[in-house]
Write a protein that holds these residues in place. Structure first.
Motif, short mmCIF file in Angstrom:
data_model
loop_
_atom_site.label_atom_id
_atom_site.label_comp_id
_atom_site.label_asym_id
_atom_site.label_seq_id
_atom_site.Cartn_x
_atom_site.Cartn_y
_atom_site.Cartn_z
N MET A 27 2.82 10.04 3.42
CA MET A 27 2.69 8.62 3.11
C MET A 27 1.65 7.98 4.02
O MET A 27 1.69 8.14 5.24
N ILE A 28 0.71 7.28 3.43
CA ILE A 28 -0.35 6.59 4.18
C ILE A 28 0.09 5.16 4.43
O ILE A 28 0.29 4.39 3.48
N ARG A 29 0.25 4.79 5.68
CA ARG A 29 0.73 3.46 6.05
C ARG A 29 -0.47 2.52 6.24
O ARG A 29 -1.31 2.76 7.09
N VAL A 30 -0.51 1.43 5.47
CA VAL A 30 -1.67 0.54 5.45
C VAL A 30 -1.28 -0.88 5.84
O VAL A 30 -0.27 -1.42 5.35
N LEU A 31 -2.11 -1.49 6.68
CA LEU A 31 -2.01 -2.91 7.01
C LEU A 31 -3.15 -3.62 6.30
O LEU A 31 -4.31 -3.22 6.43
N VAL A 32 -2.86 -4.66 5.53
CA VAL A 32 -3.87 -5.41 4.79
C VAL A 32 -4.21 -6.70 5.54
O VAL A 32 -3.33 -7.53 5.76
N ALA A 33 -5.48 -6.86 5.91
CA ALA A 33 -5.94 -8.05 6.63
C ALA A 33 -6.94 -8.80 5.76
O ALA A 33 -8.08 -8.36 5.61
N GLU A 34 -6.54 -9.92 5.21
CA GLU A 34 -7.36 -10.71 4.30
C GLU A 34 -6.87 -12.16 4.35
O GLU A 34 -5.68 -12.41 4.17
N ASP A 35 -7.79 -13.11 4.59
CA ASP A 35 -7.36 -14.50 4.77
C ASP A 35 -7.05 -15.22 3.46
O ASP A 35 -6.30 -16.19 3.44
N GLN A 36 -7.63 -14.79 2.34
CA GLN A 36 -7.35 -15.42 1.05
C GLN A 36 -6.08 -14.82 0.45
O GLN A 36 -6.04 -13.63 0.11
N SER A 37 -5.06 -15.64 0.32
CA SER A 37 -3.75 -15.14 -0.10
C SER A 37 -3.77 -14.48 -1.46
O SER A 37 -3.10 -13.46 -1.68
N ALA A 38 -4.54 -15.02 -2.40
CA ALA A 38 -4.59 -14.44 -3.74
C ALA A 38 -5.23 -13.06 -3.72
O ALA A 38 -4.76 -12.11 -4.37
N VAL A 39 -6.32 -12.94 -2.96
CA VAL A 39 -6.99 -11.64 -2.83
C VAL A 39 -6.08 -10.65 -2.14
O VAL A 39 -5.96 -9.49 -2.55
N ARG A 40 -5.42 -11.11 -1.08
CA ARG A 40 -4.51 -10.23 -0.33
C ARG A 40 -3.38 -9.73 -1.23
O ARG A 40 -3.03 -8.55 -1.21
N ALA A 41 -2.83 -10.62 -2.03
CA ALA A 41 -1.74 -10.24 -2.93
C ALA A 41 -2.22 -9.19 -3.94
O ALA A 41 -1.49 -8.25 -4.27
N GLY A 42 -3.45 -9.35 -4.43
CA GLY A 42 -4.01 -8.39 -5.37
C GLY A 42 -4.19 -7.02 -4.74
O GLY A 42 -3.88 -5.99 -5.36
N LEU A 43 -4.69 -7.00 -3.51
CA LEU A 43 -4.87 -5.74 -2.80
C LEU A 43 -3.55 -5.04 -2.57
O LEU A 43 -3.42 -3.82 -2.77
N VAL A 44 -2.55 -5.82 -2.16
CA VAL A 44 -1.23 -5.26 -1.90
C VAL A 44 -0.64 -4.68 -3.18
O VAL A 44 -0.04 -3.59 -3.18
N LEU A 45 -0.82 -5.39 -4.29
CA LEU A 45 -0.31 -4.92 -5.59
C LEU A 45 -0.94 -3.58 -5.96
O LEU A 45 -0.24 -2.66 -6.42
N ILE A 46 -2.25 -3.47 -5.76
CA ILE A 46 -2.95 -2.21 -6.07
C ILE A 46 -2.45 -1.07 -5.19
O ILE A 46 -2.14 0.02 -5.67
N LEU A 47 -2.35 -1.34 -3.91
CA LEU A 47 -1.93 -0.30 -2.97
C LEU A 47 -0.50 0.17 -3.24
O LEU A 47 -0.20 1.36 -3.17
N ARG A 48 0.36 -0.78 -3.57
CA ARG A 48 1.77 -0.43 -3.80
C ARG A 48 1.97 0.30 -5.12
O ARG A 48 3.05 0.85 -5.37
N SER A 49 0.93 0.34 -5.96
CA SER A 49 1.03 1.08 -7.21
C SER A 49 0.91 2.58 -6.99
O SER A 49 1.22 3.38 -7.87
N ALA A 50 0.46 2.96 -5.81
CA ALA A 50 0.26 4.38 -5.49
C ALA A 50 1.50 4.93 -4.78
O ALA A 50 1.98 4.34 -3.81
N PRO A 51 2.02 6.07 -5.22
CA PRO A 51 3.24 6.62 -4.62
C PRO A 51 3.06 7.14 -3.20
O PRO A 51 4.04 7.30 -2.47
N ASP A 52 1.81 7.40 -2.81
CA ASP A 52 1.56 7.97 -1.49
C ASP A 52 1.05 6.94 -0.48
O ASP A 52 0.64 7.29 0.62
N ILE A 53 1.08 5.65 -0.84
CA ILE A 53 0.59 4.59 0.04
C ILE A 53 1.68 3.56 0.26
O ILE A 53 2.30 3.08 -0.69
N GLU A 54 1.91 3.20 1.51
CA GLU A 54 2.91 2.19 1.86
C GLU A 54 2.22 1.02 2.59
O GLU A 54 1.51 1.24 3.57
N VAL A 55 2.40 -0.19 2.10
CA VAL A 55 1.87 -1.38 2.78
C VAL A 55 2.90 -1.80 3.82
O VAL A 55 4.01 -2.23 3.47
#
Length: 220
Positions: free
Chosen positions: A1-29
């Motif tokens: 499992m790849i553990r990822v921290l998302v750093a982005e000041d725009q909440s909408a962009v950050r939410a989109g990135l988190v959604l994409i990352l969480r769609s992968a079974p081998d990636i954990e935000v």
């Protein structure tokens, strides 16, 4: 499992990135940061494998945050930006970012980039690689160039590998060019990074460009 921290000041962009990352079974935000200072603090607390870092953030910009995260060996950093070639990009790569992608990157390519960086291989957006190298070739370096004597510690083979890194080649590409096993390439990359006191292969690629290293490790 790849553990990822998302750093982005725009909440909408950050939410989109988190959604994409969480769609992968081998990636954990494991966390979300809204500015550079928070990104560094959360990296210290959570020790993720990778920080997905925006370069333009309040309180502490992404380049400075990258420098701290990499300097303290808290995590690898994959930089995301709207701009494909500017001082932020050069600054982030010199600060030790392991990869660089544009924010308009497709979801599948973002996931692939996270996996690539997590494996220890640097990555720069394909559309930018040639322009990045051309920029170094055409213009004076904006920061002081490294001392060429740092290469004296490298063997000839390590210089050859460094030259290939400067061209943006993958381990497989380097193995094919230099007629060696891919595992041997990984060993050479690891050793030259240690000798040059660099954190990532992308830093090594930037150094190779700054020093004007030509193919097979020679200098003009």
């Amino acid at each position: 499992m790849i553990r990822v921290l998302v750093a982005e000041d725009q909440s909408a962009v950050r939410a989109g990135l988190v959604l994409i990352l969480r769609s992968a079974p081998d990636i954990e935000v494991v966390g979300e940061a809204a500015d550079g200072e928070q990104a560094v603090a959360m990296a210290r607390a959570l020790r993720p494998d990778l920080v997905l870092m925006d370069v333009q953030m309040p309180r502490l910009d992404g380049v400075s945050a990258t420098r701290q995260v990499v300097g303290e060996r808290l995590a690898d950093v994959l930089v995301l930006t709207t701009f494909d070639l500017d001082e932020y990009v050069f600054g982030a790569l010199r600060a030790g970012a392991s990869g660089f992608l544009l924010k308009n990157t497709e979801a599948k390519d973002l996931l692939a980039a996270v996996r690539t960086v997590a494996r220890g291989e640097g990555l720069i957006a394909p559309a930018v690689t040639r322009r990045l190298i051309a920029e170094f070739a055409a213009k004076p370096v904006r920061e002081p160039t490294a001392d060429p004597s740092v290469l004296d510690a490298l063997t000839r083979r390590e210089r050859e590998v460094l030259s290939c890194l400067g061209e943006g080649l993958s381990n497989a590409d380097i193995a094919a060019r230099l007629d060696m096993a891919e595992a041997t390439v990984k060993t050479h990359v690891s050793r030259l990074l240690g000798k040059l006191e660099l954190r990532s292969r992308v830093q090594a690629a930037v150094l190779a460009q700054e020093l004007g290293i030509q193919r097979f490790g020679t200098r003009p």
